[in-house]
Design a protein around this motif. Structure first.
Motif, short mmCIF file in Angstrom:
data_model
loop_
_atom_site.label_atom_id
_atom_site.label_comp_id
_atom_site.label_asym_id
_atom_site.label_seq_id
_atom_site.Cartn_x
_atom_site.Cartn_y
_atom_site.Cartn_z
N ASP A 163 4.68 -5.49 -16.62
CA ASP A 163 5.19 -4.96 -15.37
C ASP A 163 4.33 -3.81 -14.87
N THR A 164 3.85 -2.94 -15.79
CA THR A 164 2.99 -1.83 -15.39
C THR A 164 1.68 -2.33 -14.80
N ASP A 165 1.06 -3.30 -15.43
CA ASP A 165 -0.20 -3.85 -14.92
C ASP A 165 0.01 -4.52 -13.56
N SER A 166 1.08 -5.28 -13.43
CA SER A 166 1.36 -5.94 -12.15
C SER A 166 1.59 -4.91 -11.05
N ALA A 167 2.34 -3.85 -11.37
CA ALA A 167 2.58 -2.81 -10.37
C ALA A 167 1.28 -2.12 -9.96
N ARG A 168 0.40 -1.85 -10.94
CA ARG A 168 -0.87 -1.20 -10.62
C ARG A 168 -1.73 -2.09 -9.73
N LYS A 169 -1.81 -3.39 -10.04
CA LYS A 169 -2.61 -4.30 -9.22
C LYS A 169 -2.05 -4.38 -7.80
N PHE A 170 -0.74 -4.45 -7.69
CA PHE A 170 -0.13 -4.52 -6.37
C PHE A 170 -0.43 -3.25 -5.56
N LEU A 171 -0.30 -2.09 -6.21
CA LEU A 171 -0.56 -0.84 -5.50
C LEU A 171 -2.02 -0.72 -5.09
N GLU A 172 -2.94 -1.17 -5.95
CA GLU A 172 -4.36 -1.14 -5.60
C GLU A 172 -4.63 -1.99 -4.36
N GLU A 173 -4.04 -3.16 -4.32
CA GLU A 173 -4.24 -4.04 -3.16
C GLU A 173 -3.68 -3.42 -1.89
N GLN A 174 -2.48 -2.83 -1.98
CA GLN A 174 -1.88 -2.21 -0.81
C GLN A 174 -2.67 -0.98 -0.37
N ILE A 175 -3.22 -0.24 -1.32
CA ILE A 175 -4.03 0.93 -0.95
C ILE A 175 -5.28 0.51 -0.20
N ARG A 176 -5.93 -0.57 -0.65
CA ARG A 176 -7.11 -1.06 0.09
C ARG A 176 -6.74 -1.48 1.50
N ASN A 177 -5.61 -2.14 1.65
CA ASN A 177 -5.17 -2.55 2.98
C ASN A 177 -4.92 -1.35 3.88
N TYR A 178 -4.25 -0.33 3.33
CA TYR A 178 -3.94 0.84 4.15
C TYR A 178 -5.18 1.69 4.40
N GLU A 179 -6.17 1.65 3.52
CA GLU A 179 -7.42 2.33 3.82
C GLU A 179 -8.08 1.73 5.06
N LYS A 180 -8.07 0.40 5.13
CA LYS A 180 -8.63 -0.28 6.30
C LYS A 180 -7.83 0.06 7.55
N LYS A 181 -6.49 0.05 7.44
CA LYS A 181 -5.66 0.40 8.59
C LYS A 181 -5.89 1.85 9.02
N LEU A 182 -6.04 2.76 8.06
CA LEU A 182 -6.26 4.17 8.37
C LEU A 182 -7.60 4.37 9.07
N GLU A 183 -8.65 3.68 8.61
CA GLU A 183 -9.95 3.77 9.27
C GLU A 183 -9.88 3.24 10.70
N ASP A 184 -9.20 2.12 10.89
CA ASP A 184 -9.07 1.56 12.24
C ASP A 184 -8.31 2.53 13.15
N ALA A 185 -7.23 3.13 12.63
CA ALA A 185 -6.46 4.08 13.44
C ALA A 185 -7.30 5.31 13.79
N GLU A 186 -8.10 5.81 12.85
CA GLU A 186 -8.96 6.96 13.13
C GLU A 186 -10.01 6.61 14.18
N ASN A 187 -10.58 5.41 14.11
CA ASN A 187 -11.58 5.00 15.10
C ASN A 187 -10.96 4.87 16.48
N ARG A 188 -9.76 4.30 16.56
CA ARG A 188 -9.10 4.17 17.86
C ARG A 188 -8.79 5.54 18.45
N LEU A 189 -8.33 6.47 17.61
CA LEU A 189 -8.02 7.81 18.10
C LEU A 189 -9.28 8.54 18.55
N LYS A 190 -10.38 8.37 17.81
CA LYS A 190 -11.64 9.01 18.19
C LYS A 190 -12.15 8.46 19.52
N GLU A 191 -12.13 7.13 19.68
CA GLU A 191 -12.61 6.53 20.93
C GLU A 191 -11.76 6.97 22.11
#
Length: 519
Positions: A163-191
């Motif tokens: 369960d710990t390994d599965s939770a860590r993998k899931f969180l890593e995947e979600q963090i990568r997704n939100y990193e991409k969303k955060l970069e897109d939001a920052e670029n839109r705000l800058k533009e």
């Protein structure tokens, strides 16, 4: 009520008539029941007790830093879901129960038997669990319990790590997704901010406030421009000779002499004073300052006139063009021209800013709404990203904590052992039940026979059933031989009944004797 009693007595008499058939059936059923009870195989029970210690010293130490699972709830769910098909198949292999399995059907029967026979029971609130299993072979029952204890402990540790390994993998995947969303939001705000630089520069002030500031700045710039233009025009008139200034003492006083540069400034300040007096009182700081400035300008004019009179009296033959005052006027005119041009450029810039601000105010609500939406999306993605990172760190710390030491300690209190005496079936209880079943079967058959072949014992019952008038009845007078025959029949019935009860009583006595001998 009397009719009910009469019908009950009639039914009993009819059943009693077929008592011999009922007794035969009772004997047959009793023999079959006794045979079945005696042939039931003995069941030996193997059991083990496990204690789950959840009071680990690491739990209070890591409170707030690592994920604190509900250990009691996890153990309870584990105990309820332990008897699953994968675990049963694993148990069959561990306990060598698959040696006698020859086909798939036998395996399915064995799995169903184990699933229904295995029991995991919690004992009170002390985190004690009892694992038990019954089987005709005591050694087999003990092997099954031993294998189930091993699976119970291994599942608690393996599932937690998985369960710990599965939770860590899931969180890593979600963090990568939100990193991409955060970069897109920052670029839109800058533009957006680059496209609307005016809105970003004026952030913190409303459009009305900025328009009011620009209006005030534009009015002040226009006022300063008019002052500079009047001062410049006065200097031009002096240089052109429209108003000579280098004269000896005139007949009139100083007030009759005009100095256009200073007079223009005095007139402007007087108009400004009139405007202030319309809005404020005499004690207002702006009114007091305007009066002081007018007084200073008048004093400056007086001193200038005195200086020019002295110069004219000392140099009666000097020309205007060679006069140092005239040269000073030309220098002042050049400075006035430069100041006027500067102020005109300032007024033009303020007018352009006023137009841009007015135009921006028409689209400002839409731009502000778009900016608020961009900021909201950015803050939401940022907050989710920070929470996921925090939870990932907690999950990693929890995994390290599991590696360093388990949050729950499984202790085998009573090792698996099998009972020396069979725990089932309880023949001392089953034999009396078999006797009752035999007697009930005989009674039921006698009653059924009386209903299949009914007999009438009085004229009223015959008249009620046939609905015909009964003319008369013929009574039977029993002789001695018939009475002797009935007594013999009744004696045989009682003997048969007593024999059935005695046979069961003898069997119970033998079982009691054998059980005492075994102890």
């Amino acid at each position: 009520m009397e009719e009910i009693v009469r019908q009950a007595l009639t039914t009993l008499r009819a059943t009693w008539k077929h008592r011999h058939l009922g007794m035969i059936v009772a004997w047959v059923v009793g023999a079959l029941a006794a045979g079945v009870i005696l042939r039931i195989p003995n069941q030996y029970e193997a059991s083990a007790r496990i204690y789950v210690d959840t009071q680990s010293i690491l739990r209070p130490l890591m409170s707030g830093l690592a994920v604190q699972p509900n250990i009691e709830q996890q153990i309870m769910m584990l105990s309820r879901t332990l008897i699953s098909r994968p675990n049963i198949e694993k148990l069959i292999r561990m306990a060598d129960l698959d040696l006698d399995i020859k086909n798939k059907a036998q395996q399915e029967v064995l799995i169903e038997d184990l699933t229904s026979s295995l029991k995991i029971v919690g004992v009170g609130r002390d985190n004690l669990y009892t694992i038990s299993y019954r089987d005709p072979d005591s050694a087999k029952a003990q092997r099954v319990v031993q294998a189930l204890v091993s699976i119970f402990i291994e599942s608690s540790l393996g599932d937690k790590r998985q369960d710990t390994d599965s939770a860590r993998k899931f969180l890593e995947e979600q963090i990568r997704n939100y990193e991409k969303k955060l970069e897109d939001a920052e670029n839109r705000l800058k533009e957006f901010k680059l496209r609307n630089i005016d809105l970003a520069a004026a952030e913190g002030k409303s459009g009305i406030d900025r328009l009011g500031d620009l209006t005030t700045q534009l009015s002040n710039a226009r006022l300063q421009l008019r002052e500079a233009e009047q001062s410049r025009d006065a200097l031009r008139r002096q240089i052109a000779g429209e108003e000579p200034v280098l004269l000896p003492d005139s007949v009139g006083g100083d007030s009759s002499i005009s100095l256009p540069e200073i007079d223009g400034r005095i007139d402007t300040q007087k108009r400004n004073l009139d405007s202030l007096l319309q809005r404020y009182t005499e004690q207002h700081p702006d009114v007091v300052g305007a009066r002081r400035l007018i007084k200073d300008l008048e004093e400056q004019k007086r001193q200038e006139i005195v200086a020019r009179k002295k110069y004219a009296a000392a140099n009666p033959g000097s020309s205007v063009s060679n006069n140092p005052v005239f040269q000073q006027l030309k220098v002042s005119l050049a400075e006035a021209e430069a100041s006027t041009a500067s102020l005109r450029a300032r007024v033009s810039e303020y007018e352009e800013r006023y137009k841009r601000t007015t135009s921006l105010m028409k689209t400002q609500p839409q731009l502000e709404a778009e900016l608020a939406q961009l900021n909201r999306d950015y803050e939401l993605d940022k907050r989710n990203y920070e929470q996921l990172v925090s939870r990932r760190d907690s999950a990693e710390l929890s995994g390290d904590l599991d590696t360093a030491g388990s949050m729950a300690d499984f202790r085998l209190i009573d090792p698996p052992r099998s009972s020396s005496k069979p725990v089932a079936p309880n023949r001392l209880m089953l034999l009396p039940i078999g006797l009752l079943v035999a007697l009930a079967g005989g009674l039921f058959v006698a009653f059924a026979a009386s209903q299949i072949r009914p007999v009438f014992f009085d004229s009223k019952a015959l008249r009620d059933v046939t609905d015909l008038p009964v003319i008369g009845t013929v009574s039977l007078i029993s002789n001695e031989a018939r009475r002797q025959k009935e007594r013999s029949s009744l004696r045989r019935f009682y003997i048969a009944t007593a024999g059935l009860v005695s046979a069961y009583g003898l069997g119970i006595g033998i079982l009691v004797f054998l059980s005492r001998q075994a102890t």
